[in-house]
Design an enzyme around this catalytic site. Structure first.
Site, PDB file in Angstrom:
ATOM      1  N   CYS A   1      78.122  57.771  23.926  1.00 37.50           N
ATOM      2  CA  CYS A   1      77.055  57.988  22.946  1.00 37.50           C
ATOM      3  C   CYS A   1      75.713  58.139  23.651  1.00 37.50           C
ATOM      4  CB  CYS A   1      77.023  56.816  21.963  1.00 37.50           C
ATOM      5  SG  CYS A   1      75.733  56.928  20.731  1.00 37.50           S
TER       6      CYS A   1
ATOM      7  N   CYS B   1      72.660  56.626  21.952  1.00 34.53           N
ATOM      8  CA  CYS B   1      72.578  55.166  22.064  1.00 34.53           C
ATOM      9  C   CYS B   1      71.982  54.756  23.404  1.00 34.53           C
ATOM     10  CB  CYS B   1      73.962  54.533  21.974  1.00 34.53           C
ATOM     11  SG  CYS B   1      74.904  54.978  20.527  1.00 34.53           S
ATOM     12  N   ASP B   2      72.445  55.379  24.461  1.00 33.18           N
ATOM     13  CA  ASP B   2      72.258  54.810  25.788  1.00 33.18           C
ATOM     14  C   ASP B   2      71.405  55.643  26.739  1.00 33.18           C
ATOM     15  OD1 ASP B   2      73.909  52.818  24.855  1.00 33.18           O
ATOM     16  OD2 ASP B   2      75.725  53.766  25.604  1.00 33.18           O
TER      17      ASP B   2
END
Lengths: 303, 97
Positions: free
Chosen positions: A130, A133-134
């Protein structure tokens, strides 16, 4: 209480079905493990009519608030089993058991794993599925996206906003992104595509240090990296449907007719879990609308 | 029980995890790691993780929005060494600290 309809899944297909179901005045509920669905992982959506560009989260917030404004009840829960109960269906969930006359499976997909050594060991330690997300953890670092789809190209573009260098590692000879995104990738000086190559191993100590490729790049099979983002496709979340004897195709996707119906009366399906060939938000929303309309007809004609 | 969540604003699983905590009525501290490199490093040091969300419950660390792990963490009855005010140690009690 017996619901007219239970919608399993809270992505674009499930919530579009909810908007229509609410307007049809059906008694229904939405059961979703991850309300919003996998589209939340999309950094930018630029092909939803009426919105030139917005994030997956923004789009799903809008769709969700639209559905909720019509009285949609969304339960954040796993559905562990669905069984036939007389003429109806019983859904077993963490939030209790529910009985419904009809079901829409809008369960979407889950990301595929690469299946190489190091993938599980370094998950969360440099291996991610993801980018939205990261990505922020990889400022000024070197990362790779594994995969050559449109989604992989978009992840690479997002990562290039943070990282100093982004590789796209793809097993075939040409990435198959939407041409507009392929052009952006080609123009981005931080992104380098390595084609015809497979990752055979993810290496590291505490955190990821690199990957091993099946053929040398710039003279070495070892590629130094701080992060590996895996985006090699998705598998349909169809096991619950299969347990009801809903027919799947050879890819494990639910076979639906033009009215979003499955082979089981009262069971409908919409979105990426179905055998539709073009997995897009606009398509999922359209199928959700069709499925709700079919469920409405099924329920009203049955009574 | 002290609950801290390290998150990024764009991360959907962070939102789901926060929604989960809110639905359960669990108070938590939210730390945005995208705006501060020090906070991101602090998270990596504490958890060894480079992915959001990381949820720290007392001394336990949960990575990702792992609902099963969260269910388990919050279902654990209070330890007998720290009896609750009411003394019912066998029962989960949200108010106990």
């Amino acid at each position: 209480m017996i619901y007219d309809l239970a919608i399993i899944g809270g992505g674009p297909a499930g919530l579009s079905a909810a908007i229509y179901a609410a307007r049809f005045r059906l008694k229904f509920l939405v059961l979703a493990r991850e309300p919003g669905g996998t589209v939340l992982k999309t950094h930018l959506i630029e092909n939803w009519p009426g919105e030139k560009s917005l994030s997956g989260t923004e789009l799903m917030d809008k769709i969700r608030s639209h559905a909720e404004s019509l009285g949609t009840e969304i339960k954040q829960t796993d559905v562990s089993a669905v069984k036939k109960k007389g003429r109806n269906f019983e859904l077993i969930t963490d939030a209790g058991n529910f009985e419904a006359m009809s079901i829409i499976f809008a369960t979407g997909t889950r990301h595929r794993k690469l299946g190489v050594p190091g993938e599980d060991a370094y998950y969360g330690r440099g291996v991610s599925y993801c980018a939205v997300c990261d990505a922020a953890f990889f400022r000024n670092k070197t990362v790779a996206v594994v995969g050559g789809s449109d989604s992989a190209a978009k992840e690479a573009l997002l990562l290039a906003e943070y990282a100093k260098k982004v590789y796209i590692l793809y097993r075939k000879d040409k990435i198959r992104a939407e041409p507009i995104n392929a052009e952006r990738v080609a123009k981005n000086s931080k992104i380098e595509i390595i084609t015809n190559s497979n990752v055979t191993k993810i290496n590291g100590e505490q955190l990821v240090r690199g990957v091993t490729l099946d053929k040398p790049h710039a003279g070495s099979k070892e590629l130094k990296l701080d992060g590996v983002f895996i985006d090699i496709g998705y598998d349909a979340e169809s096991s619950l449907a299969a347990s009801l004897c809903v027919k799947l195709d050879e890819r494990g996707e639910i076979i639906v007719g033009r009215n979003a119906e499955t082979n089981i009366p009262g069971v409908f399906a919409a979105g990426d879990v179905t055998s539709c060939s073009f997995k897009q938000v606009v398509n999922a929303a359209a199928q959700g609308a069709v499925a709700a309309s079919s469920a409405y007809r099924f329920v009203t004609e049955k009574v | 029980m002290k609950v801290t969540i390290y998150s990024t604003p764009t991360c959907p699983y962070c939102r789901m995890a926060k929604e989960y905590l809110k639905n359960k009525g669990i108070a938590f501290t939210d730390i945005d790691v995208s705006s501060s490199r020090e906070r991101a490093q602090e998270m990596i040091d504490k958890s060894g993780q480079m992915g959001a969300p990381v949820i720290i419950i007392d001394d336990k660390c949960i990575t990702g929005f792992d609902k099963e792990a969260l269910d388990k963490a919050f279902a654990t009855p209070p330890k007998p060494s720290k009896p609750t005010a009411s003394g019912k140690s066998g029962k989960p009690d949200k108010s106990s600290k």
